[in-house]
Write a protein that holds these residues in place. Structure first.
Motif, short mmCIF file in Angstrom:
data_model
loop_
_atom_site.label_atom_id
_atom_site.label_comp_id
_atom_site.label_asym_id
_atom_site.label_seq_id
_atom_site.Cartn_x
_atom_site.Cartn_y
_atom_site.Cartn_z
N GLU A 179 0.80 -1.34 0.08
CA GLU A 179 0.01 0.01 -0.11
C GLU A 179 1.07 1.16 -0.14
O GLU A 179 2.16 0.98 0.16
CB GLU A 179 -0.91 0.04 1.18
N ALA A 180 0.38 2.30 -0.22
CA ALA A 180 1.14 3.58 -0.36
C ALA A 180 2.03 3.88 0.96
O ALA A 180 3.21 4.21 0.70
CB ALA A 180 0.03 4.80 -0.44
N GLY A 181 1.56 3.64 2.00
CA GLY A 181 2.44 3.91 3.28
C GLY A 181 3.61 2.77 3.46
O GLY A 181 4.58 3.32 3.66
N GLU A 182 3.07 1.66 2.93
CA GLU A 182 4.33 0.57 2.78
C GLU A 182 5.46 0.94 2.17
O GLU A 182 6.65 0.71 2.12
CB GLU A 182 3.80 -0.76 2.60
N LEU A 183 4.93 1.31 0.71
CA LEU A 183 5.57 1.42 -0.16
C LEU A 183 6.41 2.94 0.15
O LEU A 183 7.92 2.81 -0.17
CB LEU A 183 4.96 2.16 -1.55
N LYS A 184 5.97 3.81 0.82
CA LYS A 184 6.69 4.99 1.11
C LYS A 184 7.93 4.38 2.23
O LYS A 184 9.02 5.04 2.00
CB LYS A 184 6.03 5.88 1.84
N TYR A 185 7.45 3.69 3.09
CA TYR A 185 8.45 3.14 4.11
C TYR A 185 9.75 2.18 3.31
O TYR A 185 10.68 2.39 3.83
CB TYR A 185 7.86 2.24 5.20
N ALA A 186 9.24 1.68 2.34
CA ALA A 186 10.21 0.78 1.51
C ALA A 186 11.14 1.57 0.58
O ALA A 186 12.61 1.38 0.68
CB ALA A 186 9.50 -0.11 0.71
N LEU A 187 10.51 2.54 0.09
CA LEU A 187 11.53 3.59 -0.69
C LEU A 187 12.64 4.37 0.42
O LEU A 187 13.66 4.64 -0.04
CB LEU A 187 10.62 4.45 -1.33
N LYS A 188 12.00 4.72 1.35
CA LYS A 188 12.78 5.33 2.28
C LYS A 188 13.98 4.58 3.09
O LYS A 188 15.18 5.07 3.01
CB LYS A 188 12.06 5.95 3.68
N ALA A 189 13.77 3.19 3.26
CA ALA A 189 14.80 2.40 3.73
C ALA A 189 15.71 2.01 2.58
O ALA A 189 17.04 1.96 2.74
CB ALA A 189 14.11 0.98 3.89
N ALA A 190 15.36 2.06 1.21
CA ALA A 190 15.84 1.60 0.30
C ALA A 190 16.95 2.80 -0.28
O ALA A 190 18.12 2.45 -0.70
CB ALA A 190 15.26 1.05 -0.98
N THR A 191 16.40 4.13 -0.29
CA THR A 191 17.20 5.06 -0.79
C THR A 191 17.56 6.25 0.08
O THR A 191 18.23 7.04 -0.39
CB THR A 191 16.10 5.90 -2.02
N GLY A 192 16.83 6.09 1.31
CA GLY A 192 17.12 7.30 2.33
C GLY A 192 16.47 8.50 2.03
O GLY A 192 16.32 9.26 2.74
N LEU A 193 15.72 8.77 0.94
CA LEU A 193 14.95 9.73 0.57
C LEU A 193 13.33 9.53 1.05
O LEU A 193 12.84 8.16 1.05
CB LEU A 193 14.47 10.02 -0.77
N GLU A 194 12.66 10.42 1.33
CA GLU A 194 11.11 10.17 1.91
C GLU A 194 10.32 10.86 0.91
O GLU A 194 10.13 12.12 0.83
CB GLU A 194 10.94 10.86 3.33
N PRO A 195 9.47 9.86 -0.07
CA PRO A 195 8.63 10.66 -1.11
C PRO A 195 7.39 10.85 -0.29
O PRO A 195 7.07 10.33 0.62
CB PRO A 195 8.61 9.20 -1.71
N SER A 196 6.64 11.66 -0.86
CA SER A 196 5.18 12.02 -0.35
C SER A 196 4.21 10.67 -0.62
O SER A 196 4.57 9.86 -1.60
CB SER A 196 4.85 13.33 -1.14
N LEU A 197 3.12 10.68 0.18
CA LEU A 197 2.34 9.73 0.24
C LEU A 197 1.64 9.87 -0.99
O LEU A 197 1.35 8.60 -1.81
CB LEU A 197 1.19 9.75 1.27
N GLU A 198 1.35 10.84 -1.56
CA GLU A 198 0.74 11.13 -3.01
C GLU A 198 1.56 10.48 -4.19
O GLU A 198 1.03 9.95 -5.00
CB GLU A 198 0.51 12.54 -3.20
N ASP A 199 2.90 10.77 -4.21
CA ASP A 199 3.92 10.14 -5.06
C ASP A 199 3.62 8.67 -4.83
O ASP A 199 3.76 7.86 -6.19
CB ASP A 199 5.35 10.60 -4.83
#
Length: 129
Positions: free
Chosen positions: A101-121
């Protein structure tokens, strides 16, 4: 080779042959031979070096590929990689429904890249799939 370069060089070769101590007829054929011999020898040496380097690179690539395949087979091959990917996915799929889901993807992207994308992205990324 451009025409502006060849004519003066050919003339210089003729003049050098004519100026040699030994009596040599400085004809156009000998002037051409005087120019072509070092050029041909140099290009043959470069070609031989390139051929040897190519053969060494090919042998190195084959050895590396064999080593990679052997390591892959020892580590379980494709099945081992699939298990690893599933365990990584399960770590980020906190709801356990088999989808990110969007929240889980946000957490995964933050863990993988160190960047924090917005929930809308993240919602946009999921809707594109």
């Amino acid at each position: 080779m451009s025409g502006e370069f060849f004519v003066p060089t050919f003339g210089l070769a003729s003049a050098l042959l004519a100026a040699q101590a030994a009596p040599v007829t400085a004809g156009p054929l000998q002037a051409l031979r005087f120019l072509v011999s070092p050029w041909l020898a140099g290009h043959c040496a470069l070609y031989a070096a390139a051929a040897v380097a190519s053969r060494l690179r090919r042998q190195a690539r084959v050895r590396l590929k064999r080593w990679e395949v052997q390591l892959g087979l020892r580590a379980g091959g494709a099945l081992g990689r699939e298990r690893d990917l599933r365990s990584i996915f399960a770590r980020f799929d906190t709801s356990g429904n088999g989808f990110l889901e969007a929240g889980e993807l946000k957490y995964a992207l933050k863990a993988a890249t160190g960047l924090e994308p917005s929930l809308e992205d993240c919602e946009t990324l999921i809707s594109m799939i």
